[in-house]
Scaffold this active site. Structure first.
Site, PDB file in Angstrom:
ATOM      1  N   GLY A 199      27.113 -45.357 -40.854  1.00  0.00           N
ATOM      2  CA  GLY A 199      25.479 -45.462 -40.678  1.00  0.00           C
ATOM      3  C   GLY A 199      25.133 -44.608 -39.348  1.00  0.00           C
ATOM      4  O   GLY A 199      24.344 -43.814 -39.446  1.00  0.00           O
ATOM      5  N   TRP A 244      26.742 -42.491 -37.818  1.00  0.00           N
ATOM      6  CA  TRP A 244      26.945 -40.903 -37.727  1.00  0.00           C
ATOM      7  C   TRP A 244      25.614 -40.423 -38.419  1.00  0.00           C
ATOM      8  O   TRP A 244      25.412 -39.353 -38.002  1.00  0.00           O
ATOM      9  CB  TRP A 244      28.198 -40.885 -38.731  1.00  0.00           C
ATOM     10  CG  TRP A 244      28.272 -39.285 -39.056  1.00  0.00           C
ATOM     11  CD1 TRP A 244      28.678 -38.160 -38.219  1.00  0.00           C
ATOM     12  CD2 TRP A 244      28.022 -38.631 -40.203  1.00  0.00           C
ATOM     13  NE1 TRP A 244      28.683 -37.065 -39.025  1.00  0.00           N
ATOM     14  CE2 TRP A 244      28.224 -37.299 -40.234  1.00  0.00           C
ATOM     15  CE3 TRP A 244      27.699 -39.020 -41.573  1.00  0.00           C
ATOM     16  CZ2 TRP A 244      27.988 -36.225 -41.380  1.00  0.00           C
ATOM     17  CZ3 TRP A 244      27.563 -38.388 -42.416  1.00  0.00           C
ATOM     18  CH2 TRP A 244      27.478 -36.924 -42.467  1.00  0.00           C
ATOM     19  N   HIS A 245      25.196 -41.062 -39.443  1.00  0.00           N
ATOM     20  CA  HIS A 245      23.845 -40.278 -40.108  1.00  0.00           C
ATOM     21  C   HIS A 245      22.628 -40.427 -39.057  1.00  0.00           C
ATOM     22  O   HIS A 245      22.006 -39.522 -39.161  1.00  0.00           O
ATOM     23  CB  HIS A 245      23.296 -41.291 -41.230  1.00  0.00           C
ATOM     24  CG  HIS A 245      24.011 -41.001 -42.473  1.00  0.00           C
ATOM     25  ND1 HIS A 245      24.113 -39.641 -43.002  1.00  0.00           N
ATOM     26  CD2 HIS A 245      24.945 -41.834 -43.287  1.00  0.00           C
ATOM     27  CE1 HIS A 245      24.864 -39.717 -44.262  1.00  0.00           C
ATOM     28  NE2 HIS A 245      25.393 -40.976 -44.361  1.00  0.00           N
ATOM     29  N   GLY A 246      22.802 -41.270 -38.140  1.00  0.00           N
ATOM     30  CA  GLY A 246      21.737 -41.276 -37.170  1.00  0.00           C
ATOM     31  C   GLY A 246      21.427 -42.575 -36.659  1.00  0.00           C
ATOM     32  O   GLY A 246      21.597 -43.686 -37.373  1.00  0.00           O
TER      33      GLY A 246
END
Lengths: 405, 77
Positions: free
Chosen positions: A332, A334-336
């Protein structure tokens, strides 16, 4: 100077076809023209990161130098010592640029970090993987030129699929047999046409034609159902966005795999009919596979291994649950760094934990019916759970609840 | 007890099913083994046979049936 984003318009494909042709002739005759490949890789990188994106180009160069120091430094250290704290520090150092890039917009709203560039998160996966495999001893030598080729392999630089170093190196050094190469070329042509259908027809239809209209209707109903905004249009948005997300990303991935195949590199596939998944676990074996396998191999399995070896958690069933939470929480982030990506991660962790309970229950009760109807029901439930997770992922709820006026 | 028998026993403990007649079944495809069970297996192999397989050495396609696992273990013991 011109700037061309990967696989974004017909000109890019023309460039690709023209420049790859000599390389393909070489591969057909069992030779990899390394110098030529290096030159065209440079040209494509210049097209992606040159012109108006020159700042990103500089950031990329800085990033590569930095990772060379970290990964190369660890390789040199690993020759005579193997301390855990050094390994952990090196992994942290390797991740640091990405952490800065992801945190900057969360701290200073809307501000993009100067050290960021297109594809930084994908390059980070590749760098961290090197350090982890060196720790394991499966990568023994630091070969700077091969490492650079691996990081900067232009067909996959912007958004994957995420390859593995040893696999890539093998393909690069070992030219495929003529028979096999011809199969790869045929496959590549098929993937390119399928990619056109996915990305430029279906992805365009769902994402550019349908989605903005549905979004407007959904926003106009934002006071519906006790101000939760739950409306028919929102449900429509959920499914349309899910279709857009799949066709756009699967289409891009097909292009990236096809371009790799033409260059004699068998970059792994990213999607395998994800909407046919029978449960969430099955889904993650089919959706953005190179990412989920990376997480599986370098986070989930390592973490469970560590927990079990040191007996950190007594109860057997709690171990994978803890590991899933960490695994998907990191995914999560990592996605932003936004609430909806983090909730998306937690949602999938929760779904997979519930799924594990169900699988255990099913194993204990073999008399439960199993036929094509129950399988159909399983696919239907999984599909809807997944689409709901994509609604969270889309960030549309953020717009609907907190931004739309 | 020979290696083959020991590995089969280990796998039966792990999956909770009798696998001795299905030594070429794909354990991952059938869902009998997942990532968590893989880790348990690697730790058991370490404890029982003293073989050390790092996680990044573990390539699913080389370990996906009981027979392949037996062959792997026999080659590493």
């Amino acid at each position: 100077m011109i700037n061309l984003q990967p696989y974004s318009n017909p000109i890019y494909f023309v460039w690709l076809a023209v420049t790859l042709l000599p390389l393909m002739v070489g591969l057909y005759f069992g030779k990899r023209f390394v110098v030529y490949q290096t030159i065209i890789s440079g040209i494509f990188l210049l097209l992606i990161f040159g012109g108006s994106k020159w700042q990103q180009g500089l950031a990329l160069i800085g990033y590569i130098i930095y990772q060379f120091i970290v990964v190369g430094g660890y390789a040199a250290y690993k020759k005579h010592a193997n301390k855990t704290w050094v390994f952990v520090s090196m992994v942290s150092l390797s991740i640091m640029p990405l952490v800065i890039v992801k945190l900057t917009p969360a701290i200073e709203v809307g501000q993009q970090s100067l050290i960021g560039f297109l594809g930084i998160s994908y390059l980070t996966f590749k760098s961290v993987q090197m350090i982890m495999e060196m720790r394991d001893g499966t990568i023994k030598k630091f070969a700077p030129i091969m490492f650079a080729r691996f990081l900067l392999f232009f067909p996959t630089i912007s958004s994957g699929p995420i390859d593995r170093y040893r696999r890539f190196q093998h393909d690069y050094v070992q030219v495929p047999t003529r028979e096999h190469y011809l199969e790869m070329v045929a496959q590549a042509v098929h993937y390119i046409f399928l990619g056109f259908l996915y990305k430029f027809i279906l992805g365009y239809f769902f994402g550019t034609v349908m989605l903005p209209q549905i979004a407007q209707v959904a926003i106009s109903h934002r006071a519906a159902f006790f101000h939760t905004g739950i409306s028919l249009a929102l449900i429509e948005y959920m499914y349309t966005y899910s279709m857009y997300l799949f066709f756009d990303f699967a289409g891009y991935s097909l292009f990236a795999v096809a371009a790799s195949y033409l260059m004699g590199i068998e970059t792994p596939m990213n999607f395998d009919h994800p909407f046919k998944a029978r449960n969430i676990k099955d889904f993650w074996n089919r959706w953005h596979m190179t990412l989920s396998f990376w997480f599986r191999d370098f986070i989930f399995m390592r973490l469970t291994f560590f927990i079990m070896k040191h007996h950190l958690i007594k109860k057997r069933t709690r171990i994978p649950q803890a590991a899933y939470l960490v695994n998907f929480l990191i995914m999560g982030f990592w996605h932003g760094v936004t609430w909806y990506y983090i909730v998306y991660g937690l949602f999938h962790a929760g779904a997979i934990i519930i799924n594990d309970y169900w699988l255990a229950y099913k194993k204990k009760n073999p008399q439960l019916p199993h036929n094509r109807w129950t399988e159909g029901l399983a696919i239907f439930i999984t599909f809807n759970v997944v689409c709901f997770s994509f609604l969270i992922f889309s960030g549309f709820l953020n717009t609907l609840w907190f931004q739309a006026r | 007890m020979n290696t083959k028998q020991a590995v089969i026993e280990l796998l039966e403990d792990l999956t909770g099913t009798d696998i001795s007649n299905n030594l070429d079944d794909n354990l991952f495809a059938s869902g009998m083994i997942d990532s968590m069970a893989t880790v348990e297996m690697l730790l058991e192999l370490q404890a029982k046979f003293g073989i050390d397989v790092p996680v990044s050495e573990f390539d699913r396609s080389e370990w996906d049936t009981p027979n392949k696992i037996i062959a792997k273990v026999e080659s590493l013991v």
